[in-house]
Design an enzyme around this catalytic site. Structure first.
Site, PDB file in Angstrom:
ATOM      1  N   LYS A  70       0.853  -1.181   0.000  1.00 45.75           N
ATOM      2  CA  LYS A  70       0.000   0.000   0.000  1.00 45.75           C
ATOM      3  C   LYS A  70       0.887   1.228   0.000  1.00 45.75           C
ATOM      4  O   LYS A  70       1.791   1.341   0.832  1.00 45.75           O
ATOM      5  CB  LYS A  70      -0.928   0.043   1.211  1.00 45.75           C
ATOM      6  CG  LYS A  70      -1.831   1.303   1.182  1.00 45.75           C
ATOM      7  CD  LYS A  70      -2.896   1.294   2.251  1.00 45.75           C
ATOM      8  CE  LYS A  70      -2.344   1.627   3.609  1.00 45.75           C
ATOM      9  NZ  LYS A  70      -3.407   1.782   4.615  1.00 45.75           N
ATOM     10  N   ARG A 113     -10.070  -1.664   7.664  1.00 45.75           N
ATOM     11  CA  ARG A 113      -9.087  -2.566   8.287  1.00 45.75           C
ATOM     12  C   ARG A 113      -8.524  -1.970   9.570  1.00 45.75           C
ATOM     13  O   ARG A 113      -8.207  -2.680  10.519  1.00 45.75           O
ATOM     14  CB  ARG A 113      -8.000  -2.973   7.307  1.00 45.75           C
ATOM     15  CG  ARG A 113      -7.027  -1.912   6.780  1.00 45.75           C
ATOM     16  CD  ARG A 113      -5.892  -1.646   7.745  1.00 45.75           C
ATOM     17  NE  ARG A 113      -4.674  -1.201   7.103  1.00 45.75           N
ATOM     18  CZ  ARG A 113      -3.758  -0.479   7.709  1.00 45.75           C
ATOM     19  NH1 ARG A 113      -3.943  -0.057   8.964  1.00 45.75           N
ATOM     20  NH2 ARG A 113      -2.656  -0.151   7.094  1.00 45.75           N
ATOM     21  N   ASP A 230       1.592   6.401  14.130  1.00 45.99           N
ATOM     22  CA  ASP A 230       2.083   5.609  13.007  1.00 45.99           C
ATOM     23  C   ASP A 230       3.274   6.290  12.326  1.00 45.99           C
ATOM     24  O   ASP A 230       3.615   5.990  11.199  1.00 45.99           O
ATOM     25  CB  ASP A 230       0.972   5.384  11.989  1.00 45.99           C
ATOM     26  CG  ASP A 230       0.400   6.696  11.448  1.00 45.99           C
ATOM     27  OD1 ASP A 230       0.812   7.779  11.925  1.00 45.99           O
ATOM     28  OD2 ASP A 230      -0.467   6.647  10.562  1.00 45.99           O
TER      29      ASP A 230
END
Length: 330
Positions: A70, A113, A230
């Protein structure tokens, strides 16, 4: 000539159901712990600091027979051009031949997700009798987190939403949230300390670079699913909370470099060895984490490319069955 599936955001919205995404992400975590799912090194490049960057998360799911990546780009100046600042694409490849299988718009799929990941962390680590959820952050991700949590905690009675920037954001979110379930109270809250003190499950999904939730506010037995950290330097909860908690992550290497545990380790509040295991280890029965109703648990979900690959492959297979999407020669 090889044909590939091209799935738009609207395609993924019509194809993906939250319950099956949760099951798919659970299987990804298991594959990773069993060794058939492998995460490749994260690629990050900042074209211009705080203006434009990109990252690539990738890996292989050998048991599923696919690998992929991704790529997400953020170009902050796009807003001045009336185009989205954030964009992402997932590419899926056949594990046996290397041929591409699909190109998928990643926006909705990433939300699904990530929501699934937060709920799985709570499903595995939170008290089974949890009834009160606090969502910290009223942005794009909040709806996915609440949808997924409702799916794994059918006895949920209260969902509070706090926005650290402006109370009106939380109020607006609650009013517009379109996945309300009967029997659950949805409440925007301004007093974060008070909300933390009565919550069984707390999900954080913010871009914060300093603690939003302090140790003194947290009651015994609370579970945290930390979804916002993240990138290096991000932090959502007080590192002192980590010192008191049982710590689990999706990927240890990412967690110590770009996850919620990074700052705690760098400031010597905790060590890498304090991370008990990865979530897949719990799912396959290798570890049991919560041994008391008083345990505080923290799940650091940094996000791994395997989630996107598996959910993307799920979408492709459903598109085949339902004859949805465009197939193109490649």
């Amino acid at each position: 000539m090889n044909k590939i599936f091209v799935l738009s955001e609207e395609n993924t919205k019509s194809l993906l159901e939250m319950e099956e995404v949760i099951e798919t992400v659970e299987n990804v975590y298991k594959e990773k712990s069993l060794g058939s799912g492998k995460v490749f090194p994260l690629v990050f490049h900042e074209f211009e600091r705080a203006v434009a960057d990109m990252d690539i998360k990738s890996g292989t799911l050998d048991a599923m027979g696919v690998y992929g990546l991704k790529l997400v780009s953020w170009f902050g100046e796009n807003q001045k051009k009336n185009i989205p600042a954030l964009s992402g694409s997932v590419m899926i490849f056949d594990r046996e031949t290397g041929l591409p299988l699909g190109l998928i718009n990643a926006e909705h799929m990433t939300g699904m997700r990530t929501g699934a990941a937060g709920a799985i962390g709570a499903k595995v680590l939170a008290r089974k009798d949890s009834e009160v959820m606090l969502m910290v952050g009223a942005g794009h991700q909040a709806a996915y987190q609440i949808r997924a949590m409702q799916a794994v905690f059918p006895n949920l009675k209260k969902v509070m939403v706090h926005d650290p920037i402006q109370f009106e954001n939380a109020s607006r979110f609650v009013k517009d949230f379109s996945y309300k379930k009967e029997g659950i109270d949805y409440i925007p809250v301004e007093n974060l300390e008070g909300a933390v003190g009565i919550s069984d499950i707390i999900v954080t999904a913010t871009p914060s670079r300093k603690p939003i939730i302090m140790k003194e506010w947290v009651k015994k037995g609370t579970h945290f699913s930390c979804m916002g950290s993240d990138m290096e330097g991000k932090q959502e909860i007080d590192s002192e909370i980590l010192k008191l908690s049982k710590l689990v992550t999706d990927d240890i290497n990412q967690s110590v470099t770009v996850g919620e545990f990074e700052i705690g380790i760098k400031s010597n509040v905790i060590t890498k060895e304090d991370i008990l295991c990865e979530i897949g280890d719990v799912l396959i029965g290798k570890y049991s984490i919560r041994n008391s109703a008083d345990d505080i648990t923290v799940y650091d979900s940094t996000g791994i490319g395997l989630q996107d690959i598996a959910v993307g492959y799920l979408a492709i297979n459903k598109a085949k069955q339902l004859s949805i999407s465009t197939q193109v020669e490649f």
